[in-house]
Design an enzyme around this catalytic site. Structure first.
Site, PDB file in Angstrom:
ATOM      1  N   GLU A   1      -4.310  -5.798  11.230  1.00 35.14           N
ATOM      2  CA  GLU A   1      -3.759  -6.957   9.953  1.00 35.14           C
ATOM      3  C   GLU A   1      -4.380  -8.447  10.480  1.00 35.14           C
ATOM      4  O   GLU A   1      -5.115  -8.345  11.446  1.00 35.14           O
ATOM      5  CB  GLU A   1      -2.169  -6.982  10.718  1.00 35.14           C
ATOM      6  CG  GLU A   1      -1.506  -5.752  10.330  1.00 35.14           C
ATOM      7  CD  GLU A   1      -1.474  -5.473   8.902  1.00 35.14           C
ATOM      8  OE1 GLU A   1      -1.525  -6.358   8.188  1.00 35.14           O
ATOM      9  OE2 GLU A   1      -1.249  -4.087   8.629  1.00 35.14           O
TER      10      GLU A   1
ATOM     11  N   ASP B   1       2.939  -2.136  18.135  1.00 36.67           N
ATOM     12  CA  ASP B   1       3.033  -0.912  17.164  1.00 36.67           C
ATOM     13  C   ASP B   1       3.197   0.345  18.191  1.00 36.67           C
ATOM     14  O   ASP B   1       4.450   1.075  17.748  1.00 36.67           O
ATOM     15  CB  ASP B   1       1.702  -0.919  16.641  1.00 36.67           C
ATOM     16  CG  ASP B   1       1.757   0.315  15.656  1.00 36.67           C
ATOM     17  OD1 ASP B   1       2.301   0.062  14.539  1.00 36.67           O
ATOM     18  OD2 ASP B   1       1.201   1.450  16.052  1.00 36.67           O
TER      19      ASP B   1
ATOM     20  N   LYS C   1       6.644   2.933  18.431  1.00 36.28           N
ATOM     21  CA  LYS C   1       6.473   4.367  18.011  1.00 36.28           C
ATOM     22  C   LYS C   1       7.007   5.189  19.302  1.00 36.28           C
ATOM     23  O   LYS C   1       7.839   6.175  19.049  1.00 36.28           O
ATOM     24  CB  LYS C   1       5.165   4.737  17.641  1.00 36.28           C
ATOM     25  CG  LYS C   1       4.838   4.116  16.463  1.00 36.28           C
ATOM     26  CD  LYS C   1       3.624   4.334  16.102  1.00 36.28           C
ATOM     27  CE  LYS C   1       2.772   3.817  14.650  1.00 36.28           C
ATOM     28  NZ  LYS C   1       1.363   3.737  14.489  1.00 36.28           N
TER      29      LYS C   1
ATOM     30  N   THR D   1       0.917  -1.189   0.011  1.00 33.42           N
ATOM     31  CA  THR D   1      -0.029  -0.129  -0.179  1.00 33.42           C
ATOM     32  C   THR D   1       0.881   1.390   0.158  1.00 33.42           C
ATOM     33  O   THR D   1       0.548   2.091  -0.790  1.00 33.42           O
ATOM     34  CB  THR D   1      -0.794   0.034   1.222  1.00 33.42           C
ATOM     35  OG1 THR D   1      -1.768  -1.047   1.087  1.00 33.42           O
ATOM     36  CG2 THR D   1      -1.769   1.037   1.134  1.00 33.42           C
TER      37      THR D   1
ATOM     38  N   GLY E   1     -10.399  -3.682   7.381  1.00 30.44           N
ATOM     39  CA  GLY E   1      -9.078  -3.215   7.258  1.00 30.44           C
ATOM     40  C   GLY E   1      -8.045  -2.590   8.139  1.00 30.44           C
ATOM     41  O   GLY E   1      -6.904  -2.242   7.871  1.00 30.44           O
TER      42      GLY E   1
END
Length: 331
Positions: A191, A202, A206, A15, A188
């Site tokens: 995942e 995640d 960060k 993407t 979507g």
């Protein structure tokens, strides 16, 4: 304008990679003016040559399943393939071969970024990764560059749009928690394996990168006090409503300890916030980060934290800045 192009290799055409390739094609003249030389995309490395991809306007014949062949003969490598390997090896190879690198690979950087930045420094090349943290929102540049003359006290934020979408559906629409998780997957936002989002991995990556940018040091994933949202129940949300609060997954970094021996602390955990707090008003997949600094005071940055075009915006910003430096060094 120099007619000698800046050669660019793109690793990954998912993407984000496809969005980067399309923008390099349809904004070629604009980018050439901004850089002072054309950007020449020399190849796009993919795992599966047969997979359909949206590469409208991109020159045919650029796809290859041999990424190693691309990184040795270019000026800048853009890595958006994800994962630890082969991405790490390819970035190291590119830096040693004389290329600058742009990456959006937050997990790789959180786990091995200290070593990669040290290698880039030894080789005298750039390693940029604005897109790895909150996509289109220029949070890394703000922390690392704009506030370089200040003292940052703390960084707190909603940095994972997938979990924020789920929590927002529950808080505002009253959707049962597990139904919200299912809907987010169907749309979507998650995942196929949602662990990285739901367990806070995640967000942890960060906040590790933001802590390093703010204070240096070798903060790692093992330093994060981490709790995801998978253990929440509908009763937790009902209790929050009853007290005029909402639950948000907040990533935090701050300094503690004595002034002479400060300690950097990082955490990711579900947190109750008042319904009128800016975090509570952060809707759906939007991200928001609040920075507290000695001189600048309180700063808020908000925007799209994910998405192909949004992430590509940050990738291309890093690419153009590195390309400008390349062209200036030639002159």
């Amino acid at each position: 304008m120099s007619q000698t192009p800046v050669r660019v290799a793109l690793l990954g055409a998912g993407t984000v990679g496809a969005a980067v390739a399309r923008r390099l094609a349809d904004r070629a003249e604009v980018f050439a003016r901004r850089v002072g030389a054309p950007l020449e995309l020399t190849g796009i490395a993919v795992r599966d040559l047969g997979r359909p991809r949206d590469l409208t306007g991109v020159l045919p014949g650029l796809l290859t399943d041999d990424p190693g062949a691309l990184v040795d003969e270019v000026d800048i490598v853009v890595e958006v393939m994800g994962g630890i390997q082969p991405a790490r090896g390819l970035i190291e190879r590119a830096l040693r071969a004389g290329a600058d690198v742009v990456t959006a690979n937050k997990q790789l950087l959180a786990q091995h970024g200290v070593e990669l930045e040290a290698l880039a420094g030894r080789e005298g090349h750039g390693l940029e990764y604005e897109a790895a943290v909150v996509a289109a929102v220029p949070i890394m540049r703000t922390v690392r560059d704009a506030l370089a003359g200040d003292e940052i006290r703390s960084i707190r934020g909603i940095v994972n749009g997938s979990t924020n979408y789920i929590l927002d559906m529950v808080a505002r629409q009253g959707v049962p928690f597990q139904d919200a998780v299912t809907q987010a997957g169907d749309l979507g936002y998650l995942e196929a394996d949602p662990t990285e989002d739901l367990e806070g991995l995640d967000a942890a990556a960060k906040i590790v990168l933001l802590a390093r940018a703010a204070w240096g040091g070798e903060v790692g994933m093992s330093d994060v006090q981490r709790e995801g949202i998978s253990g929440l129940t509908d009763a937790d949300f009902e209790n929050a409503r009853g007290t005029g609060q909402v639950i948000k997954l907040i990533a935090s970094a701050w300094r503690s300890g004595a002034p002479g021996a400060p300690r950097i602390e990082v955490a990711v955990r579900p947190t109750l916030v008042a319904a009128d707090h800016p975090f509570a008003q952060t809707r759906e997949g939007t991200n928001m980060v609040i920075i507290e600094a000695d001189s600048a005071g309180s700063l808020r940055l908000s925007g799209a934290g994910a998405g192909g075009d949004e992430t590509a915006s940050a990738v291309l910003g890093d690419l153009i800045n590195l390309a400008r430096a390349r062209v200036a060094a030639r002159d």
